[in-house]
Design an enzyme around this catalytic site. Structure first.
Site, short mmCIF file in Angstrom:
data_model
loop_
_atom_site.label_atom_id
_atom_site.label_comp_id
_atom_site.label_asym_id
_atom_site.label_seq_id
_atom_site.Cartn_x
_atom_site.Cartn_y
_atom_site.Cartn_z
N SER A 155 0.80 -0.98 -0.01
CA SER A 155 -0.14 0.22 0.18
C SER A 155 0.99 1.16 -0.02
O SER A 155 2.21 1.15 0.19
CB SER A 155 -0.71 0.00 1.23
OG SER A 155 -1.54 1.23 1.41
N TYR A 172 -1.95 -1.42 10.40
CA TYR A 172 -1.97 -1.64 9.02
C TYR A 172 -0.56 -1.41 8.20
O TYR A 172 -0.01 -2.07 7.36
CB TYR A 172 -3.00 -0.87 8.40
CG TYR A 172 -3.29 -0.85 6.75
CD1 TYR A 172 -4.18 -1.95 6.34
CD2 TYR A 172 -2.72 0.10 6.03
CE1 TYR A 172 -4.33 -2.16 5.04
CE2 TYR A 172 -3.12 -0.04 4.49
CZ TYR A 172 -3.85 -1.11 4.15
OH TYR A 172 -4.26 -1.06 2.58
N1 LIG Z 1 -8.76 0.01 -1.44
C1 LIG Z 1 -7.55 0.93 -1.32
O1 LIG Z 1 -7.72 1.97 -1.31
C2 LIG Z 1 -6.46 0.06 -1.06
C3 LIG Z 1 -5.06 1.10 -0.77
C4 LIG Z 1 -4.02 0.28 -0.69
C5 LIG Z 1 -3.86 -1.00 -0.52
N2 LIG Z 1 -4.92 -1.81 -0.35
C6 LIG Z 1 -4.77 -3.18 -0.31
O2 LIG Z 1 -5.41 -3.98 -1.56
C7 LIG Z 1 -5.86 -5.50 -1.12
C8 LIG Z 1 -7.24 -5.45 -1.47
O3 LIG Z 1 -8.03 -4.29 -0.95
P1 LIG Z 1 -9.37 -4.03 -1.49
O4 LIG Z 1 -9.53 -2.40 -1.21
O5 LIG Z 1 -9.65 -4.54 -2.73
O6 LIG Z 1 -10.22 -4.49 -0.27
P2 LIG Z 1 -11.59 -5.41 -0.40
O7 LIG Z 1 -12.12 -5.38 1.10
O8 LIG Z 1 -12.65 -5.05 -1.33
O9 LIG Z 1 -11.01 -7.00 -0.55
C9 LIG Z 1 -10.43 -7.69 0.05
C10 LIG Z 1 -10.80 -9.07 0.46
O10 LIG Z 1 -10.03 -9.87 1.35
C11 LIG Z 1 -10.75 -10.67 2.01
N3 LIG Z 1 -10.12 -11.20 3.37
C12 LIG Z 1 -10.17 -10.17 4.44
N4 LIG Z 1 -9.49 -10.77 5.40
C13 LIG Z 1 -9.14 -12.26 4.91
C14 LIG Z 1 -8.65 -13.35 5.20
N5 LIG Z 1 -7.96 -13.53 6.35
N6 LIG Z 1 -8.30 -14.22 4.35
C15 LIG Z 1 -8.81 -14.55 2.93
N7 LIG Z 1 -9.45 -13.16 2.63
C16 LIG Z 1 -9.76 -12.33 3.58
C17 LIG Z 1 -12.14 -9.79 2.33
O11 LIG Z 1 -13.28 -10.61 2.61
C18 LIG Z 1 -12.48 -9.06 0.83
O12 LIG Z 1 -13.14 -10.02 -0.16
C19 LIG Z 1 -5.69 -5.33 0.46
O13 LIG Z 1 -4.34 -5.81 0.86
C20 LIG Z 1 -5.74 -3.65 0.77
O14 LIG Z 1 -4.88 -3.57 1.88
C21 LIG Z 1 -6.08 -1.10 -0.87
#
Ligand SMILES: NC(=O)c1ccc[n+]([C@@H]2O[C@H](COP(=O)([O-])OP(=O)(O)OC[C@H]3O[C@@H](n4cnc5c(N)ncnc54)[C@H](O)[C@@H]3O)[C@@H](O)[C@H]2O)c1
Length: 330
Positions: A155, A172
């Site tokens: 991230s 995080y």
């Molecule tokens: N959305 C943002 O702005 C953003 C920014 C930087 C990084 N990220 C990272 O990108 C990745 C995807 O995030 P997103 O925004 O698509 O989130 P999201 O919540 O839409 O998708 C994440 C998925 O991971 C699943 N999950 C959570 N805990 C879990 C576990 N213990 N085992 C298996 N699955 C699990 C959730 O159920 C969900 O379906 C993450 O690692 C997040 O930290 C997101």
């Protein structure tokens, strides 16, 4: 001098990819785009119905011959990761995997000082140990591919450990720094010891997904509209309410119902008012993997922040100076 690029991926067609956290957001879009490009996918999520739906959506637009399997797995539990690995090899009748997207993640425990230790350790376990366990489980299968790519999602909080003034992001950021450090440390390790595999680290800025709502769910909380008065008060304690009131985000004397509505609005706004959609983010990630990049910044916000923090690390937590560096023309 041009940065040293790793091998490119000509095409995803005919390959087998693993995507964790495929039930929502970027994970779901990665599964859909990979399948549409002829790549078979095994995807897992802690939320089984959501990942089943992803598999159905992906198969509906998949190229001929593509197989998409969905699996229930909590990536923070190594035993479950190993069961997922064995199940997907059987489902796809394969002895290797070509790509692993360690994408599953949650937010939570912004404060080391004030938040529950249990919440801190849950966030760290999903965001760091999940990536670590998947690397342990899948590296031998990426080596067996002869041309494997491990794609770990960090991230902007993997190089900038805050969400801004008054918004610490401790658990995080700690986990995402670890993901970035581990991935960078693997570059030379793989080059020296497993040259048939390369690694990429993904650093998204703000991407429109349901991560806020999903992270509340990971803490065992219902959707905001179904939270009890005690649950919303615990989530937004009196001092946090006072800050929200002074920032003009909450009315003086707000009721529990107002707090429920505000939480629902925050979660929806995070998804709907982002500068980049999850589908566009997945395209950036796949383009980055195809090009052979090892550091994949997702979104203009991520690129600007990365440039500012690298230009003057000492200013990273001086928000006024960081803002001036990020917007030099203003
Ligand atoms: N959305 C943002 O702005 C953003 C920014 C930087 C990084 N990220 C990272 O990108 C990745 C995807 O995030 P997103 O925004 O698509 O989130 P999201 O919540 O839409 O998708 C994440 C998925 O991971 C699943 N999950 C959570 N805990 C879990 C576990 N213990 N085992 C298996 N699955 C699990 C959730 O159920 C969900 O379906 C993450 O690692 C997040 O930290 C997101």
């Amino acid at each position: 001098m041009e940065a040293r690029r790793c091998r490119t991926v000509e095409s995803f067609t005919g390959k087998l990819a693993v995507v964790t956290g495929g039930g929502s957001g970027m994970g779901r879009e990665l599964v859909r785009q990979l399948a549409a490009q002829g790549c078979s996918v095994a995807t897992c999520d802690i939320n089984e119905p959501s990942v089943q739906e992803t598999a159905e959506l992906a198969l509906a637009d998949a190229a001929p011959g593509v197989q998409v399997s969905s699996h229930a797995c909590d990536v923070s539990d190594e035993a479950q990761v190993l069961v997922f690995r064995d199940a997907l090899l059987e489902a796809h009748a394969s002895d290797h995997v070509d790509l692993v997207f360690s994408n599953a993640g949650i937010g939570g425990a912004g404060s080391f000082v004030k938040d529950d230790r249990e919440d801190w350790e849950r966030t760290f376990a999903v965001d760091w140990w999940g990536v670590y366990y998947c690397a342990r489980a899948f590296l031998p299968l990426l080596i067996a591919s002869g041309d494997g790519v491990l794609v770990n999602t960090s991230s902007v909080n993997g190089f900038w450990a805050t969400l801004g003034p008054g918004m610490p992001n401790n658990a995080y950021s700690t986990a995402k720094f670890a993901v970035k450090g581990f991935s960078e440390a693997l570059i030379e390790d793989l080059r020296s010891n497993a040259p048939q595999v390369r690694v990429a680290v993904v650093m998204p800025g703000h991407v429109g997904t349901d991560i806020v709502a999903n992270s509340m769910r990971a803490r065992g909380l219902p959707d905001p509209e179904h939270m009890s008065d005690a649950q919303v008060q615990e989530l937004i304690p009196a001092d946090a309410q006072a800050k929200l009131i002074s920032a003009g985000l909450l009315a003086e004397g707000a009721s529990a119902d107002d707090l429920r509505k505000m939480l629902a609005r925050l979660a929806a706004d995070f998804r709907d008012k982002a500068p980049l959609t999850a589908a566009d983010a997945a395209t950036v990630i796949l383009d980055g993997v195809r090009s052979g990049a090892w550091r994949i910044l997702v979104g203009q916000d991520a690129q600007i922040l990365d440039a500012a923090v690298r230009a003057k690390p000492e200013a990273a937590y001086d928000y006024a100076e960081l803002g001036r560096m990020a917007r030099p023309d203003e």
